[in-house]
Design a protein around this motif. Structure first.
Motif, PDB file in Angstrom:
ATOM      1  N   GLU A  65      19.925  17.815  41.714  1.00  0.00           N
ATOM      2  CA  GLU A  65      21.083  17.598  42.574  1.00  0.00           C
ATOM      3  C   GLU A  65      21.329  16.138  42.933  1.00  0.00           C
ATOM      4  O   GLU A  65      22.346  15.821  43.552  1.00  0.00           O
ATOM      5  CB  GLU A  65      20.915  18.400  43.875  1.00  0.00           C
ATOM      6  CG  GLU A  65      20.758  19.906  43.653  1.00  0.00           C
ATOM      7  CD  GLU A  65      20.545  20.664  44.955  1.00  0.00           C
ATOM      8  OE1 GLU A  65      20.599  20.033  46.031  1.00  0.00           O
ATOM      9  OE2 GLU A  65      20.324  21.882  44.897  1.00  0.00           O
ATOM     10  N   ARG A  72      22.813  22.347  39.791  1.00  0.00           N
ATOM     11  CA  ARG A  72      22.791  23.598  40.557  1.00  0.00           C
ATOM     12  C   ARG A  72      24.188  23.905  41.099  1.00  0.00           C
ATOM     13  O   ARG A  72      24.478  23.694  42.278  1.00  0.00           O
ATOM     14  CB  ARG A  72      21.769  23.507  41.683  1.00  0.00           C
ATOM     15  CG  ARG A  72      20.340  23.443  41.151  1.00  0.00           C
ATOM     16  CD  ARG A  72      19.292  23.477  42.240  1.00  0.00           C
ATOM     17  NE  ARG A  72      17.952  23.550  41.664  1.00  0.00           N
ATOM     18  CZ  ARG A  72      16.828  23.535  42.365  1.00  0.00           C
ATOM     19  NH1 ARG A  72      16.871  23.448  43.680  1.00  0.00           N
ATOM     20  NH2 ARG A  72      15.657  23.602  41.759  1.00  0.00           N
ATOM     21  N   THR A  73      25.032  24.442  40.226  1.00  0.00           N
ATOM     22  CA  THR A  73      26.420  24.713  40.602  1.00  0.00           C
ATOM     23  C   THR A  73      26.849  26.143  40.282  1.00  0.00           C
ATOM     24  O   THR A  73      28.007  26.500  40.511  1.00  0.00           O
ATOM     25  CB  THR A  73      27.358  23.737  39.863  1.00  0.00           C
ATOM     26  OG1 THR A  73      27.106  23.828  38.450  1.00  0.00           O
ATOM     27  CG2 THR A  73      27.124  22.301  40.316  1.00  0.00           C
ATOM     28  N   SER A  75      27.578  29.903  40.716  1.00  0.00           N
ATOM     29  CA  SER A  75      27.718  30.987  41.687  1.00  0.00           C
ATOM     30  C   SER A  75      27.125  32.242  41.064  1.00  0.00           C
ATOM     31  O   SER A  75      26.852  32.290  39.860  1.00  0.00           O
ATOM     32  CB  SER A  75      29.192  31.217  42.015  1.00  0.00           C
ATOM     33  OG  SER A  75      29.893  31.632  40.849  1.00  0.00           O
ATOM     34  N   LYS A 290      23.560  27.847  42.782  1.00  0.00           N
ATOM     35  CA  LYS A 290      23.689  27.222  44.104  1.00  0.00           C
ATOM     36  C   LYS A 290      22.821  27.943  45.118  1.00  0.00           C
ATOM     37  O   LYS A 290      22.196  27.308  45.966  1.00  0.00           O
ATOM     38  CB  LYS A 290      25.163  27.242  44.552  1.00  0.00           C
ATOM     39  CG  LYS A 290      26.058  26.301  43.782  1.00  0.00           C
ATOM     40  CD  LYS A 290      27.459  26.283  44.344  1.00  0.00           C
ATOM     41  CE  LYS A 290      28.205  27.581  44.070  1.00  0.00           C
ATOM     42  NZ  LYS A 290      29.641  27.502  44.461  1.00  0.00           N
ATOM     43  N   ASP A 291      22.794  29.263  45.042  1.00  0.00           N
ATOM     44  CA  ASP A 291      21.972  30.073  45.931  1.00  0.00           C
ATOM     45  C   ASP A 291      21.254  31.138  45.105  1.00  0.00           C
ATOM     46  O   ASP A 291      21.813  32.201  44.842  1.00  0.00           O
ATOM     47  CB  ASP A 291      22.825  30.737  47.010  1.00  0.00           C
ATOM     48  CG  ASP A 291      21.987  31.458  48.056  1.00  0.00           C
ATOM     49  OD1 ASP A 291      20.753  31.528  47.889  1.00  0.00           O
ATOM     50  OD2 ASP A 291      22.563  31.963  49.046  1.00  0.00           O
TER      51      ASP A 291
END
Length: 496
Positions: A65, A72-73, A75, A290-291
């Motif tokens: 990042e 890390r993009t 979804s 991202k998560d």
């Protein structure tokens, strides 16, 4: 696990300076305080990580990042697209063939049972990645699971490279088969496979998985249309498949028909297993989310879709083609139907190969450049290194696919060798580590039952390894005996 080199002085951040372990640990704790410890109902993420793992997690986070290229993009929706890209593939059209050896009920039971096992082990993989956020690929997991063993890391790396490069070779070969089928062998088969390789190299150049999701949508839609056309055309033909040896009426059975031998029956079962097992790609997907806590949403969506596609395709085509079913199922269609359905497979063939190529290129690129400015910034050396990793792996895959005369059966042998670990055995050991000290004594009967189930996973992996290798080797021998082995680098027509 690959070591993380220091960045050049002009690009250093507070987290990469020499003697900065205290800064790293403070940053790690601050990040936890800001975002909270992600938890699920089984493990608390990073709560038991030692200081070495904590520092490694901070370094990886910074690498992913902290540059102009933010990895890390993803979804969960885009992660689902990547999973759909991986699974909505030509292998689905081999399910009717598997059903012809296992029977309608036997094929459905195998599809459901293997699928549920794949979902369960995938969730263990996800929880393990949450607990160890420094893991970027399957090699890192092999290193971590087996006591941070460098030997385990290197062996897993070899398996990753071989597995993905062989699959890339399969896709250049399959691409040439499709082009030969569509063009009535318009030119040398090697020329067609080179065209597929060049196009694939160009499409693999984006460095982020998120950039491949647009291609993934095209791949999934294209393959879905092809599957739908195969179902429609099979229904139009009825119980009169377009095969040369049509001698008796089509018949179907509930379970394995009379005369099914061990090699054919187990090969049919392995076909279902190999289609479900895609775990080798998951850690790379999770590492770019991202998560990562939302990965199960993508997993559940794809699993439901897989159950439907695998089962419906197997049922409908087997119903109309019975004992004449081929792999892939387009082999029983009339020439015009075959060309129409097969035309939509071409984009999928290329794009799935691109996805596997991207994962193996990411491993090689990260091993060379992780911790330098070239990993996460637009530099000449960074792009040269990335293009080199992509090009070399594609050329290697193409050479293997063309040079090995029994490539398709060799691929089955490699799958038996690797999927036993990546589909089953790895995740039993991951479970043991996740719940160390909470496996038997003082635990509920549910936990004890789940712990015992891990030995079933290990036994299943060994079954895939042992009989799977036997069936694959025997298939190679049978192909030689029947003279169906192709010549290396041949211009001969390989259309379906």
């Amino acid at each position: 696990m690959a070591t993380l080199a220091q960045e050049p002085n002009e690009k250093r951040t507070p987290h990469s300076q020499a003697g900065s372990s205290e800064d790293l640990e403070r940053s790690f704790k601050a990040d936890k305080a800001k975002n909270g410890d992600a938890t699920d109902d089984i493990v608390e993420v990073s709560s038991t990580a030692d200081s070495e793992d904590a520092l490694a997690a901070v370094r990886v986070k910074q690498a992913q990042e902290g540059g102009t290229i933010v990895y890390r993009t993803l979804s969960w929706q885009k992660a689902a697209i990547l999973l759909f890209t991986e699974y909505v593939c030509l292998a689905i059209l081999s399910f009717p063939w598997a059903f012809s050896y296992l029977g309608m009920a036997g094929g459905l039971l195998a599809t459901f049972g293997v699928g549920m096992g794949a979902l369960y082990t995938s969730l263990i993989l996800w929880r393990y990645c949450l607990k160890h956020p420094q893991l970027l690929n399957i090699c890192d997991i092999g290193y971590q699971i087996f006591g941070k063993s460098k030997i385990a890391y290197e062996l897993t790396a070899i398996a990753l490279i071989l597995n993905n490069v062989f699959i890339m070779g399969l896709h250049t070969l399959t691409g040439s088969e499709i082009l030969n089928t569509l063009s009535n062998h318009g030119t040398c088969s090697v020329v067609f496979s080179v065209i597929i390789m060049v196009v694939s190299i160009l499409l693999t150049l984006p460095r982020k998985l998120e950039q491949l999701t647009g291609l993934g949508v095209v791949s999934a839609i294209s393959m879905f249309i092809s599957i739908l056309l195969v179902l429609i055309f099979s229904g139009i033909q009825g119980t009169h498949p377009a095969v040369e040896d049509f001698a008796e009426p089509v018949y179907i059975t509930a379970f394995a028909p009379k005369g099914t031998g061990f090699v054919n029956g187990f090969s049919a079962f392995l076909n279902i297993v190999f289609t479900w097992i895609g775990h080798i790609m998951y850690p790379t997907f999770i590492a770019e989310m991202k998560d990562p806590r939302e990965f199960p949403k993508a997993l559940y969506a794809v699993t439901v879709a897989e159950f439907i596609l695998f089962s419906v395709t197997g049922i409908v085509v087997y119903r109309y083609t019975g004992q004449y079913t081929t792999a892939p199922a387009v082999g029983t269609l009339r020439p015009v139907f075959k060309k129409i359905a097969f035309a939509f497979v071409l984009p999928t063939t290329i794009i799935i190969g691109v996805l596997y190529a991207s994962v193996v290129a990411k491993y090689l690129f990260g091993r060379i450049f992780m911790g330098t400015k070239h990993y996460n910034n637009h530099t000449v050396l960074g792009w040269a290194g990335w293009i080199g990793c992509v090009t070399v792996t594609w050329i290697l895959g193409w050479v293997i696919g063309e040079a090995v005369p029994f490539f398709s059966t060799l691929l089955s042998l490699m799958s038996a060798l690797f999927d036993c670990y990546f589909g089953y055995i790895f995740w039993a050991f991951a479970f043991f580590e996740l719940h160390r000290g909470q496996l038997w004594r003082g635990q509920s009967w549910i936990r004890r039952t789940e712990t015992a189930f891990q030995f079933v996973l290990i036994a299943t992996g060994l079954m895939v390894l042992g009989p799977g290798l036997y069936a694959s080797v025997q298939s190679i021998i049978d192909n030689y005996n029947t003279g169906s082995i192709k010549a290396p680098f041949t211009c001969a027509d390989n259309s379906v």
